[in-house]
Design a protein around this motif. Structure first.
Motif, PDB file in Angstrom:
ATOM      1  N   SER A  69       0.844  -1.194   0.000  1.00 49.20           N
ATOM      2  CA  SER A  69       0.000   0.000   0.000  1.00 49.20           C
ATOM      3  C   SER A  69       0.883   1.249   0.000  1.00 49.20           C
ATOM      4  O   SER A  69       1.773   1.378   0.852  1.00 49.20           O
ATOM      5  N   PRO A  70       0.671   2.163  -0.941  1.00 51.05           N
ATOM      6  CA  PRO A  70       1.458   3.398  -0.955  1.00 51.05           C
ATOM      7  C   PRO A  70       1.279   4.178   0.345  1.00 51.05           C
ATOM      8  O   PRO A  70       0.181   4.260   0.884  1.00 51.05           O
ATOM      9  N   ARG A  71       2.370   4.729   0.828  1.00 51.55           N
ATOM     10  CA  ARG A  71       2.321   5.458   2.098  1.00 51.55           C
ATOM     11  C   ARG A  71       1.767   6.866   1.923  1.00 51.55           C
ATOM     12  O   ARG A  71       1.138   7.415   2.832  1.00 51.55           O
ATOM     13  N   CYS A  72       1.982   7.451   0.756  1.00 51.30           N
ATOM     14  CA  CYS A  72       1.630   8.855   0.548  1.00 51.30           C
ATOM     15  C   CYS A  72       0.222   8.987  -0.024  1.00 51.30           C
ATOM     16  O   CYS A  72      -0.119   8.312  -1.004  1.00 51.30           O
ATOM     17  N   PRO A  73      -0.623   9.855   0.535  1.00 52.17           N
ATOM     18  CA  PRO A  73      -1.982  10.042  -0.002  1.00 52.17           C
ATOM     19  C   PRO A  73      -1.996  10.662  -1.391  1.00 52.17           C
ATOM     20  O   PRO A  73      -3.007  10.579  -2.087  1.00 52.17           O
ATOM     21  N   LYS A 149       2.555  13.750 -15.179  1.00 52.84           N
ATOM     22  CA  LYS A 149       2.172  14.000 -16.574  1.00 52.84           C
ATOM     23  C   LYS A 149       1.234  15.195 -16.722  1.00 52.84           C
ATOM     24  O   LYS A 149       0.324  15.197 -17.554  1.00 52.84           O
ATOM     25  N   ALA A 150       1.424  16.211 -15.899  1.00 52.43           N
ATOM     26  CA  ALA A 150       0.574  17.403 -15.982  1.00 52.43           C
ATOM     27  C   ALA A 150       1.365  18.608 -15.515  1.00 52.43           C
ATOM     28  O   ALA A 150       2.229  18.501 -14.648  1.00 52.43           O
ATOM     29  N   ASN A 151       1.047  19.758 -16.091  1.00 52.06           N
ATOM     30  CA  ASN A 151       1.718  20.992 -15.704  1.00 52.06           C
ATOM     31  C   ASN A 151       0.932  21.689 -14.597  1.00 52.06           C
ATOM     32  O   ASN A 151       0.679  22.882 -14.652  1.00 52.06           O
ATOM     33  N   ARG A 152       0.537  20.911 -13.603  1.00 54.94           N
ATOM     34  CA  ARG A 152      -0.180  21.429 -12.446  1.00 54.94           C
ATOM     35  C   ARG A 152       0.538  20.985 -11.183  1.00 54.94           C
ATOM     36  O   ARG A 152       1.264  19.994 -11.190  1.00 54.94           O
ATOM     37  N   ILE A 153       0.306  21.701 -10.101  1.00 46.87           N
ATOM     38  CA  ILE A 153       0.988  21.405  -8.849  1.00 46.87           C
ATOM     39  C   ILE A 153       0.097  20.532  -7.977  1.00 46.87           C
ATOM     40  O   ILE A 153      -1.116  20.774  -7.852  1.00 46.87           O
ATOM     41  N   THR A 154       0.703  19.531  -7.377  1.00 45.96           N
ATOM     42  CA  THR A 154      -0.033  18.621  -6.504  1.00 45.96           C
ATOM     43  C   THR A 154      -0.512  19.354  -5.251  1.00 45.96           C
ATOM     44  O   THR A 154       0.244  20.091  -4.620  1.00 45.96           O
ATOM     45  N   ASP A 155      -1.765  19.139  -4.902  1.00 47.62           N
ATOM     46  CA  ASP A 155      -2.328  19.733  -3.684  1.00 47.62           C
ATOM     47  C   ASP A 155      -1.903  18.856  -2.504  1.00 47.62           C
ATOM     48  O   ASP A 155      -2.638  17.979  -2.051  1.00 47.62           O
ATOM     49  N   MET A 156      -0.693  19.087  -1.988  1.00 48.30           N
ATOM     50  CA  MET A 156      -0.116  18.217  -0.967  1.00 48.30           C
ATOM     51  C   MET A 156       0.145  18.985   0.322  1.00 48.30           C
ATOM     52  O   MET A 156       0.566  20.142   0.302  1.00 48.30           O
ATOM     53  N   LEU A 157      -0.125  18.321   1.439  1.00 51.78           N
ATOM     54  CA  LEU A 157       0.122  18.907   2.753  1.00 51.78           C
ATOM     55  C   LEU A 157       1.285  18.236   3.469  1.00 51.78           C
ATOM     56  O   LEU A 157       1.693  18.680   4.543  1.00 51.78           O
ATOM     57  N   SER A 158       1.800  17.158   2.879  1.00 56.22           N
ATOM     58  CA  SER A 158       2.936  16.454   3.466  1.00 56.22           C
ATOM     59  C   SER A 158       3.643  15.677   2.374  1.00 56.22           C
ATOM     60  O   SER A 158       3.102  15.471   1.281  1.00 56.22           O
ATOM     61  N   CYS A 159       4.867  15.244   2.677  1.00 53.40           N
ATOM     62  CA  CYS A 159       5.636  14.433   1.726  1.00 53.40           C
ATOM     63  C   CYS A 159       6.607  13.579   2.527  1.00 53.40           C
ATOM     64  O   CYS A 159       7.478  14.108   3.217  1.00 53.40           O
ATOM     65  N   ASP A 160       6.482  12.259   2.420  1.00 51.85           N
ATOM     66  CA  ASP A 160       7.256  11.360   3.263  1.00 51.85           C
ATOM     67  C   ASP A 160       8.673  11.110   2.777  1.00 51.85           C
ATOM     68  O   ASP A 160       9.467  10.494   3.498  1.00 51.85           O
ATOM     69  N   ILE A 161       9.034  11.538   1.573  1.00 57.12           N
ATOM     70  CA  ILE A 161      10.436  11.402   1.172  1.00 57.12           C
ATOM     71  C   ILE A 161      11.247  12.624   1.625  1.00 57.12           C
ATOM     72  O   ILE A 161      12.472  12.614   1.570  1.00 57.12           O
ATOM     73  N   PRO A 163      12.541  15.097   4.750  1.00 54.17           N
ATOM     74  CA  PRO A 163      12.677  15.022   6.204  1.00 54.17           C
ATOM     75  C   PRO A 163      11.423  15.595   6.867  1.00 54.17           C
ATOM     76  O   PRO A 163      10.820  16.543   6.369  1.00 54.17           O
ATOM     77  N   LYS A 164      11.038  15.020   8.002  1.00 54.05           N
ATOM     78  CA  LYS A 164       9.758  15.351   8.620  1.00 54.05           C
ATOM     79  C   LYS A 164       9.599  16.843   8.883  1.00 54.05           C
ATOM     80  O   LYS A 164       8.522  17.419   8.661  1.00 54.05           O
ATOM     81  N   HIS A 165      10.672  17.509   9.334  1.00 51.90           N
ATOM     82  CA  HIS A 165      10.521  18.930   9.668  1.00 51.90           C
ATOM     83  C   HIS A 165      10.280  19.775   8.422  1.00 51.90           C
ATOM     84  O   HIS A 165       9.628  20.815   8.494  1.00 51.90           O
ATOM     85  N   VAL A 166      10.776  19.321   7.268  1.00 50.88           N
ATOM     86  CA  VAL A 166      10.502  20.026   6.011  1.00 50.88           C
ATOM     87  C   VAL A 166       9.073  19.748   5.561  1.00 50.88           C
ATOM     88  O   VAL A 166       8.341  20.658   5.155  1.00 50.88           O
ATOM     89  N   SER A 167       8.668  18.485   5.649  1.00 48.93           N
ATOM     90  CA  SER A 167       7.300  18.120   5.285  1.00 48.93           C
ATOM     91  C   SER A 167       6.279  18.871   6.139  1.00 48.93           C
ATOM     92  O   SER A 167       5.269  19.360   5.633  1.00 48.93           O
ATOM     93  N   ASP A 168       6.565  18.951   7.442  1.00 49.09           N
ATOM     94  CA  ASP A 168       5.622  19.613   8.355  1.00 49.09           C
ATOM     95  C   ASP A 168       5.438  21.090   8.038  1.00 49.09           C
ATOM     96  O   ASP A 168       4.423  21.698   8.414  1.00 49.09           O
ATOM     97  N   LEU A 169       6.422  21.687   7.356  1.00 50.97           N
ATOM     98  CA  LEU A 169       6.342  23.112   7.046  1.00 50.97           C
ATOM     99  C   LEU A 169       5.483  23.414   5.815  1.00 50.97           C
ATOM    100  O   LEU A 169       5.134  24.577   5.578  1.00 50.97           O
ATOM    101  N   LEU A 170       5.138  22.412   5.030  1.00 50.25           N
ATOM    102  CA  LEU A 170       4.414  22.669   3.780  1.00 50.25           C
ATOM    103  C   LEU A 170       3.111  23.443   3.995  1.00 50.25           C
ATOM    104  O   LEU A 170       2.876  24.454   3.316  1.00 50.25           O
TER     105      LEU A 170
END
Length: 452
Positions: A69-73, A149-161, A163-170
């Motif tokens: 199961s993929p970890r990232c939503p 495959k799109a010139n759009r930005i992902t609506d993301m609030l976190s990213c597991d690749i 470091p956590k402190h960088v992800s938490d700042l998104l």
């Protein structure tokens, strides 16, 4: 919709299959997003060409034992990762197989020894990256990677690749940029993580790319944000050369290679490897495979800021680093002096994609070379070496190194260059192996060793 058994996986992590007719004759190739080898799937094509089709997975009848199961939503939408549905051990095996297949079918050769893969943590490994920013008209701000495959930005609030402190700042960055007077004029956020002046302490810097000058109110918001979240902040109003520290003004970042007692200061806009842990292991392996001795003169081609050059200088008599960017060679010279290696290292700026035999001769004789090109490979270097090898002049042969270590980020161009070295230049492919610099992605880093 059709049903098929997936046969293999391509470099884009798409399942590869062929629909067979009633007589069992295979038809054209089908590339199925999200499908894994051995799986029984129903698919629907969304792009049909004369020789292949692109398809999406509609139903999974029988799953691969390597499916997880993929970890990232955001997986499947975000273009940052393509393999989170595949067990990390299977990812590594697939990358090794891709390297071997490229060498076998494109270079028509195989290494005498397969090196053990270099692997490390599969999450929170990305210490450097570039995030795009987009202000939705009369709406919120998006900060993240581009969609698949799109010139759009992902609506993301976190990213597991990350470091956590960088992800938490998104989400905090989204809120901050939306508060600025010109949120639609913020183009991107670049981040880099390095060690500070004190050994073992990590520092994080963000570089904000803004298309118009920022007012005093905006600057105050940014300053308060940096203080609150304990980050360094740089501003970049134009090209890379315009990036400057904003808060604090005395930023210092480096990465260290403890095996060689090297401290490598860098700017957040410099090219450095994204995976610091893997880079340490890779540098150590590359130096040991090249095995420079005290009397050896070594060339380090595509040397960057000296990632391999300075460790090599700990062992060799002299190292000559060559890079196409003057800003990078300037940084490399500073790093050599910083590590008290200025007397053993020289650097030059030269376009390594436009090399001929006379250019190689101008570098002087060197018994060993390390090559670390970008994705396009080093074809001009390879063809020039082949010309020297075919020359009837024994003096020309003296410019051919006895050993080459080639670090690659593209198995296809590596295989092309291997073919030239082996067929036309008289080198043997002694060993090769993969380096999992980018887990969960289709990027394949590898290393190969040649002897003449």
């Amino acid at each position: 919709m059709k049903r098929v058994i997936v046969e293999s996986l391509n470099l884009e992590a798409q399942g590869v299959a062929r629909v067979r007719d009633e007589q069992g004759v295979p038809g054209k190739v089908i590339f199925i997003d999200g499908a894994l080898p051995g799986e029984d799937v129903t698919f629907e094509s969304y792009k049909v060409k004369s020789k292949f089709e692109l398809a999406k997975l509609i139903h999974l009848h029988k799953a691969s034992p390597s499916r997880i199961s993929p970890r990232c939503p955001s997986f499947g939408v975000c273009g940052g990762c393509s393999m989170q549905h595949l067990d990390p051990r299977a990812q590594l095996a697939m990358k090794q197989r891709v390297l071997e297949d490229n060498l076998k079918y494109l270079a028509r050769t195989r290494p005498e020894v397969l090196l053990r893969p270099i692997a490390g943590p599969t999450w929170e490994y990305r210490y450097r990256g570039r995030l795009s920013v987009f202000k939705i008209p009369k709406g919120r701000v998006l900060v993240g990677f581009h969609q698949k495959k799109a010139n759009r930005i992902t609506d993301m609030l976190s990213c597991d690749i990350l470091p956590k402190h960088v992800s938490d700042l998104l989400p905090h960055w989204r809120e901050l940029i939306n508060q600025l007077s010109v949120p639609d004029q913020i183009a991107q956020l670049e981040f880099a993580i390095g060690e500070g002046k004190k050994f073992g302490t990590l520092s994080t810097v963000f570089v904000l790319r803004h298309m118009v000058p920022l007012g005093q109110g905006d600057q105050q918001l940014l300053r308060e944000f940096a203080k609150k979240h304990h980050i360094d902040l740089w501003l970049q109003p134009g090209d890379l050369d315009t990036a400057k520290p904003f808060y604090p003004e005395d930023s210092y970042f480096c990465y260290r290679l403890p095996e060689f007692d090297i401290e490598m200061p860098f700017k957040p806009t410099d090219f450095t490897q994204v995976n610091h842990q893997i880079n340490q292991v890779l540098v150590g392996r590359a130096v040991r495979l090249l095995d420079p001795e005290q009397e050896d003169r070594v060339l380090d081609l595509f040397c960057g800021i000296g990632n391999f050059t300075l460790p090599l200088a700990r062992w060799a008599s002299q190292v000559f680093g060559i890079e196409g960017s003057s800003s990078l060679t300037d940084r490399a010279k500073e790093n050599a002096i910083h590590n008290q290696l200025g007397d053993k290292v020289n650097f030059a700026c030269s376009n390594l994609f436009e090399v001929d035999t006379q250019v190689i001769k101008s570098w002087g004789k060197a018994s060993k070379w390390l090559i670390d090109p970008p994705r396009g490979g080093a074809m001009a270097l390879m063809t020039s070496l082949a010309e020297l090898a075919k020359s009837g002049n024994s003096e020309d042969h003296a410019y051919l190194p006895k050993r080459i270590v080639y670090v690659s980020c593209n198995p296809a161009t590596l295989a092309r260059d291997v073919g030239i070295l082996v067929k036309d230049t008289g080198y043997q492919l002694k060993s090769a192996g993969v380096v999992n610099m980018f887990p969960h992605t289709s990027h394949i880093e590898s290393i190969a060793v040649f002897e003449r």
